[in-house]
Design an enzyme around this catalytic site. Sequence first.
Site, PDB file in Angstrom:
ATOM      1  N   TYR A 177       0.827  -1.215   0.000  1.00 51.38           N
ATOM      2  CA  TYR A 177       0.000   0.000   0.000  1.00 51.38           C
ATOM      3  C   TYR A 177       0.855   1.258   0.000  1.00 51.38           C
ATOM      4  O   TYR A 177       0.629   2.170   0.805  1.00 51.38           O
ATOM      5  CB  TYR A 177      -0.957  -0.011   1.206  1.00 51.38           C
ATOM      6  CG  TYR A 177      -2.172  -0.888   0.978  1.00 51.38           C
ATOM      7  CD1 TYR A 177      -3.242  -0.418   0.223  1.00 51.38           C
ATOM      8  CD2 TYR A 177      -2.247  -2.178   1.482  1.00 51.38           C
ATOM      9  CE1 TYR A 177      -4.357  -1.215  -0.013  1.00 51.38           C
ATOM     10  CE2 TYR A 177      -3.351  -2.984   1.243  1.00 51.38           C
ATOM     11  CZ  TYR A 177      -4.403  -2.493   0.501  1.00 51.38           C
ATOM     12  OH  TYR A 177      -5.512  -3.271   0.263  1.00 51.38           O
ATOM     13  N   TYR A 235     -14.211  -4.304   4.464  1.00 50.98           N
ATOM     14  CA  TYR A 235     -12.898  -4.730   3.948  1.00 50.98           C
ATOM     15  C   TYR A 235     -12.599  -6.107   4.532  1.00 50.98           C
ATOM     16  O   TYR A 235     -12.701  -6.303   5.745  1.00 50.98           O
ATOM     17  CB  TYR A 235     -11.797  -3.738   4.358  1.00 50.98           C
ATOM     18  CG  TYR A 235     -10.414  -4.261   4.027  1.00 50.98           C
ATOM     19  CD1 TYR A 235      -9.888  -4.119   2.741  1.00 50.98           C
ATOM     20  CD2 TYR A 235      -9.653  -4.938   4.978  1.00 50.98           C
ATOM     21  CE1 TYR A 235      -8.650  -4.626   2.425  1.00 50.98           C
ATOM     22  CE2 TYR A 235      -8.404  -5.448   4.668  1.00 50.98           C
ATOM     23  CZ  TYR A 235      -7.906  -5.286   3.388  1.00 50.98           C
ATOM     24  OH  TYR A 235      -6.677  -5.800   3.069  1.00 50.98           O
ATOM     25  N   ASP A 254     -16.325 -11.445  10.315  1.00 50.22           N
ATOM     26  CA  ASP A 254     -14.909 -11.184  10.068  1.00 50.22           C
ATOM     27  C   ASP A 254     -14.379 -10.407  11.275  1.00 50.22           C
ATOM     28  O   ASP A 254     -14.459  -9.182  11.329  1.00 50.22           O
ATOM     29  CB  ASP A 254     -14.738 -10.380   8.780  1.00 50.22           C
ATOM     30  CG  ASP A 254     -13.291  -9.993   8.528  1.00 50.22           C
ATOM     31  OD1 ASP A 254     -12.434 -10.243   9.407  1.00 50.22           O
ATOM     32  OD2 ASP A 254     -13.001  -9.430   7.455  1.00 50.22           O
ATOM     33  N   LYS A 294      -5.548 -11.065  13.178  1.00 48.66           N
ATOM     34  CA  LYS A 294      -4.556 -10.067  13.561  1.00 48.66           C
ATOM     35  C   LYS A 294      -3.988 -10.230  14.971  1.00 48.66           C
ATOM     36  O   LYS A 294      -2.789 -10.335  15.134  1.00 48.66           O
ATOM     37  CB  LYS A 294      -5.110  -8.670  13.342  1.00 48.66           C
ATOM     38  CG  LYS A 294      -5.151  -8.341  11.847  1.00 48.66           C
ATOM     39  CD  LYS A 294      -5.495  -6.913  11.559  1.00 48.66           C
ATOM     40  CE  LYS A 294      -5.241  -6.562  10.107  1.00 48.66           C
ATOM     41  NZ  LYS A 294      -6.455  -6.352   9.310  1.00 48.66           N
TER      42      LYS A 294
HETATM   43  C1  LIG Z   1      -6.647  -6.871   7.937  1.00 44.51           C
HETATM   44  C2  LIG Z   1      -7.997  -7.443   7.725  1.00 44.51           C
HETATM   45  C3  LIG Z   1      -8.194  -8.543   6.884  1.00 44.51           C
HETATM   46  C4  LIG Z   1      -7.079  -9.151   6.087  1.00 44.51           C
HETATM   47  O1  LIG Z   1      -6.087  -9.689   6.899  1.00 44.51           O
HETATM   48  P1  LIG Z   1      -4.612  -9.901   6.307  1.00 44.51           P
HETATM   49  O2  LIG Z   1      -3.898 -10.624   7.392  1.00 44.51           O
HETATM   50  O3  LIG Z   1      -4.070  -8.527   6.075  1.00 44.51           O
HETATM   51  O4  LIG Z   1      -4.735 -10.689   5.069  1.00 44.51           O
HETATM   52  C5  LIG Z   1      -9.470  -9.050   6.769  1.00 44.51           C
HETATM   53  N1  LIG Z   1     -10.492  -8.518   7.447  1.00 44.51           N
HETATM   54  C6  LIG Z   1     -10.353  -7.469   8.271  1.00 44.51           C
HETATM   55  C7  LIG Z   1     -11.524  -6.950   9.016  1.00 44.51           C
HETATM   56  C8  LIG Z   1      -9.097  -6.877   8.430  1.00 44.51           C
HETATM   57  O5  LIG Z   1      -8.965  -5.817   9.226  1.00 44.51           O
END
Ligand SMILES: *Cc1c(COP(=O)(O)O)cnc(C)c1O
Length: 441
Positions: free
Chosen positions: A20, A148, A252, A281
Amino acid sequence: MNRELYLIAKKDKTHIWHPYTQAKTAAPAIPIARAEGAVLHGMDGKEYLDLISSWWVNLHGHAHPRIAEAIAAQAKTLEQVIFAGFTHQPAVELAARLSALLPADLERVFYSDNGSTAIEVALKVAYQFWKQADSPRKTRFLAFEGGYHGDTVGAMSMGASSGFFGHWKDLLFSITALPYPATWDNDPDVETKEKACLDALEAYLAQYAEETAALIVEPLVQGAAGMRMCRPEFLREVEKRLRAARVLLIFDEVMTGFGRTGDLFACLKSGATPDIICLSKGLSGGFLPLSVTVFRRFLHDAFLGEDFSTALAHGHSFTANPLGCAAALASLELLLEDQTARNIGTIVEKHRERLNGLSHPRLGRTRQCGTIAAVDVLGGRQDYSAQEGQALMRYFMDKGLLIRPLGHVIYLLPPYCVTPEQLDRAYDAIEAGARDILENP
Ligand SMILES: *Cc1c(COP(=O)(O)O)cnc(C)c1O
């Protein structure tokens, strides 16, 4: 600049492709030598207070000795083993502990390496599930505008409305993005917005329920879209409608998991129970790439059969890497300690106090969900292209604060070891930045 630093900068410029980043105009990447707690130490001797948990991954501070030791011990015992036909204690233990913390019968854990792959696994399972459950027409996916979900093709498809993926739009499969009731402190229109969004969901379901496999949502907080928050009530209403329409619900929680929202998971805070949850994460405390997609029992059981044809044909080389699992177990142990709960409580209070005190006319729409706080820069462009965000980022960096606005949105998402004094520094800088940058553009 000393010679070591010069060589790193030069090799970085020659050989590294940063994420990015527009390499032509970006400032040179800052070499970090080491980190401890919430502080990054630059090779040039400068310090940066990490107020965004290094892209939302770090939970307990950098280089936490307990996680570092767990990884070291695991590396000397079993660093990696093929995960088809084999298993190991850290993977099994972590899966069992996560299942115990998650609601309902979210008990079947599929491991992968990052947030995007965790999403891909969720989508593939949801899609194959309906075929095997005798509803092969259920092939459509639903998401929310602004959502996202990662940078791989399936995840990009779900997040197409996030606006990052224009170059590849012809490659993506088509989904429906529903309106999302983004809200903030003292928002008088919140109920009206929620009703409009639920009406849109109902109208969609009335027409397409029989063709729809699943809806995916970042529960309570849309991260990359600019920390756009919704109320728990909204998620419960969404869940109700999906259940009635036999549409799977995917949470998610790649960002919201592991205490960010003030509760362990957004599903617990909202009282809405998904069929599938994606975590990544914070999973390993920010040490190693690892993710899980956790499924309710009926989803897993629909893949049982006499031959491979109904099995899940998906896997990664490093599925359930033992080092990552050991890090995650150590991080989870830290997360469940009373001290961490107290720290989170302190962050929640400090955010509340300082957000309330933001009075500059160009700052508005303050909002908070647990340890996540955000405020919009008003008056300019209200998206990623907002110039103020870049200027503010440089301003904060000059003051030794790693705060990266998302366009016009300034947010803080600190590791749980951050002190009230460190947060005060951040808020003082936001107030000063409003005076110094936003009054004299
Ligand atoms: C960062 C993120 C992803 C993608 O995770 P990566 O480890 O960067 O592939 C998916 N969903 C959400 C809500 C995120 O914040």
